[in-house]
Design an enzyme around this catalytic site. Structure first.
Site, short mmCIF file in Angstrom:
data_model
loop_
_atom_site.label_atom_id
_atom_site.label_comp_id
_atom_site.label_asym_id
_atom_site.label_seq_id
_atom_site.Cartn_x
_atom_site.Cartn_y
_atom_site.Cartn_z
N TYR A 248 -30.52 64.77 54.93
CA TYR A 248 -30.66 65.35 53.46
C TYR A 248 -29.51 65.86 52.87
O TYR A 248 -28.99 65.49 51.68
CB TYR A 248 -31.95 65.99 53.37
CG TYR A 248 -32.34 66.55 51.97
CD1 TYR A 248 -32.91 65.79 51.01
CD2 TYR A 248 -31.75 67.87 51.58
CE1 TYR A 248 -33.04 66.31 49.56
CE2 TYR A 248 -32.21 68.16 50.25
CZ TYR A 248 -32.58 67.83 49.26
OH TYR A 248 -32.65 68.02 48.20
N SER B 281 -27.90 69.03 45.63
CA SER B 281 -28.56 70.33 46.20
C SER B 281 -27.72 71.21 46.66
O SER B 281 -26.52 70.58 47.06
CB SER B 281 -29.55 69.83 47.28
OG SER B 281 -30.08 70.80 48.01
P1 NDP Z 1 -40.87 66.22 44.21
O1 NDP Z 1 -41.42 65.72 45.56
O2 NDP Z 1 -41.63 67.36 43.46
O3 NDP Z 1 -41.24 64.86 43.18
C1 NDP Z 1 -40.39 63.75 43.37
C2 NDP Z 1 -40.37 62.67 42.32
O4 NDP Z 1 -39.64 61.81 42.74
C3 NDP Z 1 -41.93 62.11 42.09
O5 NDP Z 1 -41.79 61.88 40.66
C4 NDP Z 1 -41.89 60.76 42.88
O6 NDP Z 1 -42.87 59.74 42.36
C5 NDP Z 1 -40.36 60.29 42.77
N1 NDP Z 1 -40.06 59.31 43.88
C6 NDP Z 1 -39.89 59.61 45.11
N2 NDP Z 1 -39.43 58.58 45.78
C7 NDP Z 1 -39.33 57.62 44.79
C8 NDP Z 1 -38.67 56.39 45.26
N3 NDP Z 1 -38.17 56.03 46.23
N4 NDP Z 1 -38.41 55.94 43.92
C9 NDP Z 1 -38.89 56.41 42.65
N5 NDP Z 1 -39.31 57.63 42.34
C10 NDP Z 1 -39.49 58.33 43.73
O7 NDP Z 1 -39.54 66.55 44.03
P2 NDP Z 1 -38.59 67.61 43.19
O8 NDP Z 1 -38.85 67.65 41.72
O9 NDP Z 1 -38.78 68.99 44.30
O10 NDP Z 1 -37.03 67.03 43.46
C11 NDP Z 1 -36.26 66.35 42.40
C12 NDP Z 1 -34.78 66.17 42.89
O11 NDP Z 1 -34.41 67.54 42.91
C13 NDP Z 1 -34.97 65.69 44.25
O12 NDP Z 1 -33.62 64.67 44.09
C14 NDP Z 1 -34.26 66.82 45.30
O13 NDP Z 1 -33.88 66.26 46.32
C15 NDP Z 1 -33.84 67.77 44.11
N6 NDP Z 1 -33.58 69.10 44.88
C16 NDP Z 1 -35.11 69.88 44.95
C17 NDP Z 1 -35.04 71.02 45.34
C18 NDP Z 1 -36.19 71.91 45.48
O14 NDP Z 1 -36.29 73.11 46.15
N7 NDP Z 1 -37.39 71.50 45.02
C19 NDP Z 1 -33.73 71.51 45.75
C20 NDP Z 1 -32.53 71.00 45.50
C21 NDP Z 1 -32.67 69.56 45.13
P3 NDP Z 1 -44.23 59.70 42.83
O15 NDP Z 1 -44.76 60.95 42.65
O16 NDP Z 1 -44.78 58.17 42.73
O17 NDP Z 1 -44.09 59.92 44.61
#
Ligand code: NDP
Length: 248
Positions: free
Chosen positions: A157, A143
């Site tokens: 984070y 990120s």
């Molecule tokens: P979302 O919250 O939209 O989706 C998260 C996903 O991760 C879901 O599929 C969820 O599954 C899964 N998940 C959460 N916890 C776990 C776990 N313990 N084990 C396995 N799966 C898990 O996230 P984003 O798409 O926004 O983010 C994706 C990545 O991008 C992350 O690493 C985030 O830090 C990074 N990122 C995002 C930004 C943003 O602005 N959106 C900015 C910078 C980085 P379930 O549905 O079952 O909970």
């Protein structure tokens, strides 16, 4: 060679967009999720509807036994992995460092850092020529927070993503002669449900004026960068970062 990819957190947000795009590029896609099976099943349904191969696979990435079971399921259905996207990640509600509980800190580093290490460990065992594998590619989701720091909101984070940056650099060198490339994408403000899970559902819209290009990014804009890093088009690129952050 068959192309098989695991996308952790592939059921929603950036992971889901990447899963759909990977399927278009010919990958058999393992869509990992933590608890929301309906969302994972919907991504699988969309991939199969256009003739692709996909499976939903539950595992909390920070739980070693669940990760081991997940890789066995993928081995059995698709064969050894050729690509991994360490995308599963969490945020928490805004807090100062002096307010953070041990439980919060452990959860943050377990999911965002330990989870990426565990999934990568199992992937390297399958990809590395050292273990008789055919090579592969790994993309980590970092990120821009890793370089901005997240003061007053979520330094925990941001620090977990800083660890992912260092992990990317070190692992890339470690497996460079074993047929594996390792890179990271650093998104900025992207429209997903992650902001609601941190108690700020409007965060993407509210932050837009602070982004040089004056808008939040889309999941597809991030997915395209991930897919490029996975592809042969980036064959000389390892230990590198792509910021998908509108200039922020
Ligand atoms: P979302 O919250 O939209 O989706 C998260 C996903 O991760 C879901 O599929 C969820 O599954 C899964 N998940 C959460 N916890 C776990 C776990 N313990 N084990 C396995 N799966 C898990 O996230 P984003 O798409 O926004 O983010 C994706 C990545 O991008 C992350 O690493 C985030 O830090 C990074 N990122 C995002 C930004 C943003 O602005 N959106 C900015 C910078 C980085 P379930 O549905 O079952 O909970």
């Amino acid at each position: 060679m068959n192309k098989t990819i695991l996308i952790t957190g592939g059921s929603r947000g950036i992971g889901a967009a990447t899963a759909l795009l990977a399927a278009q590029k010919g990958y058999a896609v393992a869509v990992n999720y933590a608890s929301n099976s309906l969302a994972a099943d919907e991504v699988v349904r969309q991939i199969r509807a256009v003739g692709g191969s996909a499976m939903a696979v539950q595992a909390r990435v920070e739980d070693e036994s669940q990760v081991l079971a997940m890789f066995e399921k993928i081995d059995a259905k698709f064969g050894p992995l050729t690509a991994l996207v360490n995308n599963a990640g969490i945020v928490d509600v805004a807090a100062r460092v002096d307010e953070m509980s041990v439980a919060r800190l452990k959860r943050m580093f377990d999911v965002n850092v330990l989870g990426s290490f565990l999934c990568t460990r199992e992937a390297v065992k399958r990809m590395s020529t050292r273990y008789g594998g055919q090579g592969g590619t790994i993309v980590n989701l970092s990120s821009v927070a890793a370089r901005l720091g997240g003061a007053g909101q979520y330094v925990d984070y941001s620090a977990s993503k800083g660890a992912i940056d260092t992990f990317t650099v070190g692992l890339a060198k470690e497996v460079a002669t074993e047929g594996i490339r390792v890179n990271a994408v650093r998104p900025g403000i992207i429209e997903t449900e992650i902001h609601a899970s941190g108690g700020q559902p409007d965060r993407a819209r509210l932050m837009a004026p602070m982004v040089p290009v004056q808008r939040a990014g889309s999941v597809l804009e991030v997915a395209h960068a991930i897919i490029w890093l996975l592809s042969d088009e980036s064959s000389y690129t390892t230990g590198s970062f792509i910021d998908v952050a509108g200039g922020r």
